[in-house]
Design an enzyme around this catalytic site. Structure first.
Site, PDB file in Angstrom:
ATOM      1  CB  CYS A   1      43.877 -27.585  30.354  1.00 57.36           C
ATOM      2  SG  CYS A   1      42.816 -28.965  30.784  1.00 57.36           S
TER       3      CYS A   1
ATOM      4  N   GLY B   1      41.290 -23.196  33.908  1.00 59.06           N
ATOM      5  CA  GLY B   1      40.999 -24.427  34.632  1.00 59.06           C
ATOM      6  C   GLY B   1      41.296 -24.295  36.100  1.00 59.06           C
TER       7      GLY B   1
ATOM      8  CG  ASN C   1      44.482 -26.157  26.060  1.00 54.51           C
ATOM      9  OD1 ASN C   1      44.596 -25.190  25.329  1.00 54.51           O
ATOM     10  ND2 ASN C   1      43.317 -26.599  26.453  1.00 54.51           N
ATOM     11  N   GLY C   2      43.585 -29.303  25.399  1.00 54.09           N
ATOM     12  CA  GLY C   2      42.862 -29.697  24.194  1.00 54.09           C
ATOM     13  C   GLY C   2      42.131 -31.003  24.383  1.00 54.09           C
TER      14      GLY C   2
ATOM     15  CE1 TYR D   1      33.058 -17.228  29.505  1.00 50.14           C
ATOM     16  CE2 TYR D   1      34.311 -19.199  29.029  1.00 50.14           C
ATOM     17  CZ  TYR D   1      33.641 -18.410  29.918  1.00 50.14           C
ATOM     18  OH  TYR D   1      33.557 -18.778  31.228  1.00 50.14           O
TER      19      TYR D   1
HETATM   20  P1  AMP Z   1      24.575 -20.647  29.869  1.00 48.55           P
HETATM   21  O1  AMP Z   1      24.256 -20.060  31.192  1.00 48.55           O
HETATM   22  O2  AMP Z   1      24.586 -22.148  29.899  1.00 48.55           O
HETATM   23  O3  AMP Z   1      23.743 -20.118  28.748  1.00 48.55           O
HETATM   24  O4  AMP Z   1      26.088 -20.262  29.543  1.00 48.55           O
HETATM   25  C1  AMP Z   1      26.392 -18.966  29.106  1.00 48.55           C
HETATM   26  C2  AMP Z   1      27.437 -18.358  29.984  1.00 48.55           C
HETATM   27  O5  AMP Z   1      28.544 -19.233  30.120  1.00 48.55           O
HETATM   28  C3  AMP Z   1      27.935 -17.066  29.382  1.00 48.55           C
HETATM   29  O6  AMP Z   1      27.919 -16.077  30.395  1.00 48.55           O
HETATM   30  C4  AMP Z   1      29.348 -17.373  28.922  1.00 48.55           C
HETATM   31  O7  AMP Z   1      30.217 -16.311  29.250  1.00 48.55           O
HETATM   32  C5  AMP Z   1      29.744 -18.629  29.665  1.00 48.55           C
HETATM   33  N1  AMP Z   1      30.413 -19.628  28.808  1.00 48.55           N
HETATM   34  C6  AMP Z   1      30.265 -19.850  27.511  1.00 48.55           C
HETATM   35  N2  AMP Z   1      31.027 -20.885  27.100  1.00 48.55           N
HETATM   36  C7  AMP Z   1      31.689 -21.346  28.166  1.00 48.55           C
HETATM   37  C8  AMP Z   1      32.634 -22.403  28.403  1.00 48.55           C
HETATM   38  N3  AMP Z   1      33.062 -23.194  27.444  1.00 48.55           N
HETATM   39  N4  AMP Z   1      33.086 -22.571  29.659  1.00 48.55           N
HETATM   40  C9  AMP Z   1      32.666 -21.794  30.638  1.00 48.55           C
HETATM   41  N5  AMP Z   1      31.780 -20.796  30.484  1.00 48.55           N
HETATM   42  C10 AMP Z   1      31.286 -20.560  29.272  1.00 48.55           C
END
Ligand code: AMP
Length: 495
Positions: free
Chosen positions: A25, A51, A126-127, A266
């Site tokens: 968040c 979020g 957040n957390g 990320y």
């Molecule tokens: P996936 O499609 O499940 O392999 O997720 C990978 C994609 O999700 C990548 O493009 C990342 O930029 C993004 N991503 C990685 N971690 C997170 C996260 N915690 N929350 C949202 N998006 C994420």
């Protein structure tokens, strides 16, 4: 645990595998300006990527608290016409909520507010706390009534029950009992209070706008209003902001800071500053190291927009292979990952991206993304690139393979859903349909983030996603069947 799951069921918390309450968040707080609520709305707007499920602002005008909490985006909810005029006062806190858990009720949207013995408190968090369920069970057994399914309410209840004399010491007393990752922005008795967990897993920064002090999850929330970035709140630090002065308390034993490595990879916005550099610089460097470790000679470097762009630029500059926009993003679709179900998530990828034929047709493409979680995004994209005429698609990931789930506030799936936890490199490559697949090494990650090599006894980041080394033992999750095979149980110590 059985009892605990039954208990959770009553409160609508997801309990099919690992119950998790409060995901990634954004928080904000400001004290000392008559435009407190409007500036909070702007700060939250800059933190919108953290979020999108709901947002809220609580202000305090010297006598009364004012609260507005809404589903949806900040820009759709906090305008003069809608809510801002009601939020009077020179002090305000705000929260952007991200959650895939059950209980999509307005009651779970923060900041929370409670009238307590000795004064009122409003809190934005957040957390994720790793012992909130244990504490909650105990308090419910003793008669406490919980209104929400959020772990943040556990903090409020602990403050309410504290025997300490004043509200600040009651808050510190509560912090001494909770574990996990947290960044808090609180108003208590007309004072703005910020707190960061003992390892600094979740981020929190201090800024200044004219005479007003600001707390925010990231520096991009300071930039949007032209505020000055002063410093990060230290791990384990509690700051008290009153009468345009900042005082620090350090109630925890001193520990080395271990920020969550995923903020670097990320989560934080690319223009936000983390430890003196922008997230963008780190991510570009991750791409540089990915190129140093590569063994292929493709025709073009194509990023997965937007998360893979900085790493792809670094990769291109290091390797001398041209950077091309081979995928065009529709900017009116939110982050794919944020959609709650796998089915919608897959649909989201199609809605969001389309190949740009002119960059990829008959080309050997190296496709760069920041991370691979379930493999949903890459599987869809690689198929699209082949459908639009790419000759070869090689996938390169600018972070190591994610094999372990998170418990400190980043929404990662359970271990069963993590592709790298269940398949070897060859199987993963086949699954996503790439010609080849490679992840950045752990050493490469540490070097890219500014360390010569990883000190095994003392990793500088919370990097359990790749190593299974958890810095805080997640007490609430220890008995979960799906986690039995994880190696962290003997490694992590309590904070
Ligand atoms: P996936 O499609 O499940 O392999 O997720 C990978 C994609 O999700 C990548 O493009 C990342 O930029 C993004 N991503 C990685 N971690 C997170 C996260 N915690 N929350 C949202 N998006 C994420």
């Amino acid at each position: 645990m059985k009892n605990r799951l039954n208990f959770l069921k009553k409160f609508e918390v997801r309990q099919s595998h690992v119950p998790r309450f409060n995901e990634e968040c954004g928080v904000f707080g400001i004290s000392g300006t008559k435009d407190a609520a409007a500036l909070t709305a702007l700060g939250l707007h800059a933190l919108q990527h953290r979020g999108q499920e709901g947002c809220g602002i609580v202000s305090y005008d010297g006598n009364s608290y004012h609260s507005e909490r809404k589903f949806g985006l900040v820009g759709d909810n906090f305008t003069k016409k809608h809510s801002l005029d009601k939020l009077k006062g020179k002090i305000a806190i705000g929260h952007n909520r991200y959650s895939t858990t059950g209980g999509e009720t307005i009651r779970n949207i923060q900041p929370f507010y409670a009238d307590l013995h000795g004064g009122a408190i409003s809190i934005a968090h957040n957390g994720n706390l790793t012992n909130a369920l244990l504490l909650r069970e105990q308090m419910v057994r003793e008669g406490a009534i919980f209104q929400t399914t959020s772990d943040t309410e556990t903090i409020v209840q602990l403050v309410a029950r504290s025997k300490k004399k004043d509200i600040l010491n009651k808050i510190i007393d509560a912090l001494m009992q909770i574990q996990g990752g947290y960044a808090l922005s609180i108003i208590a008795n007309g004072t703005l209070i910020g707190a960061r967990d003992p390892l600094g897993i979740r981020p929190l920064v201090l800024g200044k706008f004219k005479n007003a002090f600001i707390l925010a999850s990231e520096t991009c929330a300071l930039d949007i209003i032209g505020a000055k970035f002063i410093r990060e709140i230290e791990n384990g630090e509690v700051v008290v902001i009153k009468d345009n002065k900042v005082e620090s308390r350090r109630p925890f034993p001193k520990k080395q800071i271990k920020p969550c490595v995923f903020e670097y990879i990320y989560f934080s916005r690319p223009d936000s500053i983390l430890k003196n550099k922008t997230a963008y610089e780190y991510r570009k460097n991750l791409g540089t190291y990915l190129a140093k470790e590569t063994d292929i000679k493709p025709d073009v470097v194509v990023p997965v927009p937007d998360s893979g762009v900085p790493a792809a630029l670094g990769f291109s500059q290091e390797s001398g292979i041209p950077f091309e926009l081979g995928l065009i993003r529709n900017h009116y679709v939110g982050r794919t990952f944020i959609e709650p179900t796998q089915q919608i998530r897959s649909l989201g990828v199609k809605l969001k991206l389309n190949p740009n034929q002119s960059s990829i047709k008959k080309k050997k493409v190296v496709l760069i993304d920041d991370s691979l979680v379930r493999g949903t995004t890459s599987t869809k994209i690689i198929k699209m690139l082949y459908d639009f005429g790419a000759k070869e698609v090689h996938m390169r990931i600018a972070s190591p393979a994610i094999k372990y789930p998170d418990f400190y506030g980043v929404d990662t799936p359970t271990q069963e859903e993590l592709l790298a936890a269940n398949k070897n490199l060859e199987e993963m490559c086949k699954y996503i349909g790439a010609k080849s697949l490679k992840f950045l090494s752990l050493d490469g990650l540490y070097q890219a983030l500014g360390y010569d090599e990883r000190d095994n006894d003392n990793p500088q980041f919370t990097d359990h996603y790749f190593t299974g080394e958890y810095p805080v033992r997640p007490l609430d999750y220890l008995n979960d069947e799906s986690l039995k095979k994880l190696s962290f149980l003997s490694l992590a110590s309590n904070n």
